[in-house]
Design a protein around this motif. Structure first.
Motif: not given
Length: 194
Positions: A1-12
């Motif tokens: 399991m990843m140590q950091r949570e998955l980051q998802i960003a939408f720009k524009g």
């Protein structure tokens, strides 16, 4: 399991549940492929475009973090298909780029990379720090390998020069400075470029 949570960003552009689901699925695949993955960040954006272009492009950037290395990045940009709102091509291409890089890392860690010399791999000394008793070797198909004076066979550390070709045995574990060589042997001087 990843140590950091998955980051998802939408720009524009607005976020999309379907696209977020696909991103989570692809990130989960990355994690299964490379269990040492520390974290993953995905940015989906409409990049700035010139006024002469009528079609709006879509860009995807996938950044994977692994221990002891710079982030592994995959990017792609494609024209958006307005009728379908199809972002999957750019997303898949960006994830494929990261997967290929992670495959290479896994091969190196598992020592599945082909040897470059008859009796072992060879590499070139690219940096030396004699005052601190260490240096770095560049080998085809792998990142730079750190080595210490004690890894150099025959007490020959002081004979090393930048540009010298040496035989190396990569260590199975990474050291404090990343991938390392467990053994460094001087080769015949005729093999070293002058």
């Amino acid at each position: 399991m990843m140590q950091r949570e998955l980051q998802i960003a939408f720009k524009g552009l607005d976020s999309s549940p379907a696209l977020e689901s696909l991103i989570r699925e692809r990130a989960s695949r990355l994690e299964r492929q490379y269990p040492r993955l520390v974290g993953c960040r995905v940015v989906v954006e409409i990049p700035h475009r010139g006024s002469r272009s009528a079609k709006v492009p879509i860009a995807v950037s996938v950044e994977a973090e692994v221990p002891g290395r710079p982030a592994i990045v995959g990017k792609d940009q494609t024209e958006r298909r307005e009728a379908k709102e199809d972002y999957t091509a750019a997303l898949n291409n960006a994830f494929h780029a990261v997967e290929r890089q992670l495959d290479k890392l896994a091969d190196i860690r598992n020592q599945d990379v082909k040897p470059h010399a008859a009796d072992g791999r060879s590499g070139m000394v690219v940096r030396l720090f004699p005052e601190q008793d260490y240096g770095f070797i560049e080998a085809d198909g792998s990142p730079e390998l750190h080595f210490t004076r004690s890894a150099v066979a025959g007490d020959a550390f002081d004979e090393l020069t930048v540009g010298m070709i040496v035989q190396i045995t990569p260590a199975t574990d990474e050291g404090p400075m990343g991938p390392q060589a467990s053994s460094v042997r001087l080769l015949d001087r005729s093999m070293t470029p002058s």
